[in-house]
Write a protein that holds these residues in place. Sequence first.
Motif, PDB file in Angstrom:
ATOM      1  N   GLY A  90       3.021   4.835 -11.388  1.00 30.82           N
ATOM      2  CA  GLY A  90       2.417   3.454 -12.273  1.00 30.82           C
ATOM      3  C   GLY A  90       2.370   2.775 -10.807  1.00 30.82           C
ATOM      4  O   GLY A  90       1.701   1.457 -10.509  1.00 30.82           O
ATOM      5  N   ALA A  91       2.336   3.198  -9.026  1.00 30.85           N
ATOM      6  CA  ALA A  91       2.169   2.396  -7.745  1.00 30.85           C
ATOM      7  C   ALA A  91       0.310   1.657  -8.535  1.00 30.85           C
ATOM      8  O   ALA A  91      -0.380   2.155  -8.965  1.00 30.85           O
ATOM      9  CB  ALA A  91       1.977   3.053  -6.611  1.00 30.85           C
TER      10      ALA A  91
ATOM     11  N   SER B 254      -7.074   5.431 -12.591  1.00 31.15           N
ATOM     12  CA  SER B 254      -6.422   4.911 -13.254  1.00 31.15           C
ATOM     13  C   SER B 254      -5.685   5.846 -14.465  1.00 31.15           C
ATOM     14  O   SER B 254      -4.780   6.303 -15.016  1.00 31.15           O
ATOM     15  CB  SER B 254      -7.473   4.089 -13.883  1.00 31.15           C
ATOM     16  N   ILE B 255      -6.939   7.247 -14.577  1.00 27.63           N
ATOM     17  CA  ILE B 255      -6.381   8.053 -15.367  1.00 27.63           C
ATOM     18  C   ILE B 255      -5.100   8.678 -15.198  1.00 27.63           C
ATOM     19  O   ILE B 255      -4.249   9.200 -15.584  1.00 27.63           O
ATOM     20  CB  ILE B 255      -8.061   9.587 -15.544  1.00 27.63           C
ATOM     21  N   LYS B 256      -4.941   9.217 -14.083  1.00 28.04           N
ATOM     22  CA  LYS B 256      -3.892   9.498 -13.807  1.00 28.04           C
ATOM     23  C   LYS B 256      -2.661   8.221 -13.357  1.00 28.04           C
ATOM     24  O   LYS B 256      -1.208   8.390 -13.206  1.00 28.04           O
ATOM     25  CB  LYS B 256      -3.389   9.748 -11.640  1.00 28.04           C
ATOM     26  N   GLY B 257      -2.601   7.108 -13.710  1.00 29.55           N
ATOM     27  CA  GLY B 257      -1.321   6.529 -14.352  1.00 29.55           C
ATOM     28  C   GLY B 257      -1.340   5.471 -12.896  1.00 29.55           C
ATOM     29  O   GLY B 257      -0.657   4.126 -13.128  1.00 29.55           O
ATOM     30  N   PHE B 258      -2.465   5.280 -11.947  1.00 22.97           N
ATOM     31  CA  PHE B 258      -2.328   4.421 -10.381  1.00 22.97           C
ATOM     32  C   PHE B 258      -2.824   3.119 -11.647  1.00 22.97           C
ATOM     33  O   PHE B 258      -3.703   3.085 -11.969  1.00 22.97           O
ATOM     34  CB  PHE B 258      -2.645   4.648  -9.554  1.00 22.97           C
ATOM     35  N   LYS B 259      -2.452   2.101 -10.522  1.00 23.09           N
ATOM     36  CA  LYS B 259      -3.541   0.722 -10.549  1.00 23.09           C
ATOM     37  C   LYS B 259      -4.491  -0.088  -9.594  1.00 23.09           C
ATOM     38  O   LYS B 259      -3.626   0.941  -8.106  1.00 23.09           O
ATOM     39  CB  LYS B 259      -2.603  -0.313 -11.363  1.00 23.09           C
TER      40      LYS B 259
ATOM     41  N   ASN C  34       3.972  -8.110  -2.378  1.00 21.41           N
ATOM     42  CA  ASN C  34       4.296  -7.573  -3.531  1.00 21.41           C
ATOM     43  C   ASN C  34       4.438  -6.316  -4.513  1.00 21.41           C
ATOM     44  O   ASN C  34       5.295  -5.391  -4.715  1.00 21.41           O
ATOM     45  CB  ASN C  34       5.837  -8.142  -3.851  1.00 21.41           C
ATOM     46  N   GLU C  35       3.109  -6.782  -5.107  1.00 18.98           N
ATOM     47  CA  GLU C  35       2.487  -6.123  -6.404  1.00 18.98           C
ATOM     48  C   GLU C  35       1.168  -4.494  -5.630  1.00 18.98           C
ATOM     49  O   GLU C  35       1.581  -3.918  -6.190  1.00 18.98           O
ATOM     50  CB  GLU C  35       1.470  -6.806  -6.621  1.00 18.98           C
TER      51      GLU C  35
ATOM     52  N   GLU D  37       4.411  -5.068   5.819  1.00 17.72           N
ATOM     53  CA  GLU D  37       5.796  -4.597   4.819  1.00 17.72           C
ATOM     54  C   GLU D  37       5.435  -2.947   5.033  1.00 17.72           C
ATOM     55  O   GLU D  37       5.170  -2.262   5.456  1.00 17.72           O
ATOM     56  CB  GLU D  37       5.474  -5.100   3.299  1.00 17.72           C
ATOM     57  N   LYS D  38       6.333  -2.296   4.344  1.00 14.59           N
ATOM     58  CA  LYS D  38       7.220  -0.566   4.603  1.00 14.59           C
ATOM     59  C   LYS D  38       6.148  -0.261   3.382  1.00 14.59           C
ATOM     60  O   LYS D  38       6.700  -0.024   2.080  1.00 14.59           O
ATOM     61  CB  LYS D  38       8.378  -1.019   4.711  1.00 14.59           C
ATOM     62  N   LYS D  39       5.135   0.040   3.632  1.00 13.53           N
ATOM     63  CA  LYS D  39       4.140   0.704   2.535  1.00 13.53           C
ATOM     64  C   LYS D  39       3.341   1.615   3.757  1.00 13.53           C
ATOM     65  O   LYS D  39       2.801   1.991   4.300  1.00 13.53           O
ATOM     66  CB  LYS D  39       3.897  -0.399   1.871  1.00 13.53           C
ATOM     67  N   TRP D  40       2.305   2.905   1.965  1.00 15.80           N
ATOM     68  CA  TRP D  40       2.177   3.876   2.673  1.00 15.80           C
ATOM     69  C   TRP D  40       0.876   3.047   3.565  1.00 15.80           C
ATOM     70  O   TRP D  40      -0.274   2.565   2.281  1.00 15.80           O
ATOM     71  CB  TRP D  40       1.586   4.684   1.525  1.00 15.80           C
TER      72      TRP D  40
END
Length: 337
Positions: free
Chosen positions: A10-11, A38-43, A75-76, A102-105
């Motif tokens: 859901g990331a 989106s189909i895989k659940g990501f925004k 943060n979103e 921030e620590k994100k990929w």
Amino acid sequence: MIKYPLLEKGATIGITAPSSGVEAELHHLVKSACNRQSIKGFKTICGDTVWTQEKAKSAPAKQRAAEFTQMMKDNEIDLVIPPWGGELLIEILEFIDFNQLEKKWILGYSDTSVLLLAVTLMTGIATAHGTNLVDLHGEYSDETTAMWEPVLSTKTGASILQHSSKIYQKEWDFNTCSPYVFHFTEHTYWKTTPNEPINVAGRLLGGCIDVIRHLIGTPFGDVQHFSEKHIGEPIIWYFENCHLKTTDLRRTLVQMKLARWFENCSAILFGRSDANMPVEDYTIEDVYQDLRNELQIPIIYDIDCGHLPPQLTFINGAYARVCVQQGKGTVLQTFSP
């Protein structure tokens, strides 16, 4: 110490163009890729730079840097993926406050690898060299490309194994409609110098050699400081050559050696490339053999990395064990701090 982000279900994916944006006639690729996620659940959240392209860049350098930094601080947003690479990402580095990230990929390749390597060297945050967003617009994805999700979902301290592909794509064709993104026609075969089975380990660093070479001698390319501050193991460099002829590639590798990038290096990996044409009688195999003779380390080449997909997802900063035997390869990455 290396800091690893974590991709969760859901990331939210932030899409920004720190190098090239997408021309109007190809906007459908971005929209299709966003729909697939989106189909895989990501925004997905697209920045303004994604939709514009003028004079070899998506927007002025300060605007590109500001949009990227905003997404890294938001943060979103959990993951940042550019639509693709380009030519002039290096322009934005001086306008990024790396202490604010921030620590994100961050995931991508080609010109994006300038940003990936700079972020890891400057901050100790692991970054991901792999698929671009537009490579994810198809209804189906090959098993090599699809590994970006399991790799980015690996927890600190855990390991993830990837295998060499079976076949790869030799030429790009964005105009052919297909439920598959790539059109595989060639058999994959990893090669080594010396021509024998290889088993090596070290911390991964690398990217598109055409562009990351321009970090040499800048504050964003201090490999020695990074090694001393963040890691204690040897480095495994991985490179992919987009456009450099053999003599230019050779000059670049010598420059890297003189800049001490190859100190405490256990192996160097090279992606397959259609740019590896001989100059006079100086071949790409000669380049690899010269490097092998000088550094006395294994050279592995024609691996799954770069502009002839599919490609593995390499994590800058991760501890890896790379094994090659009879044309097949494995990369076991451990997310060691």
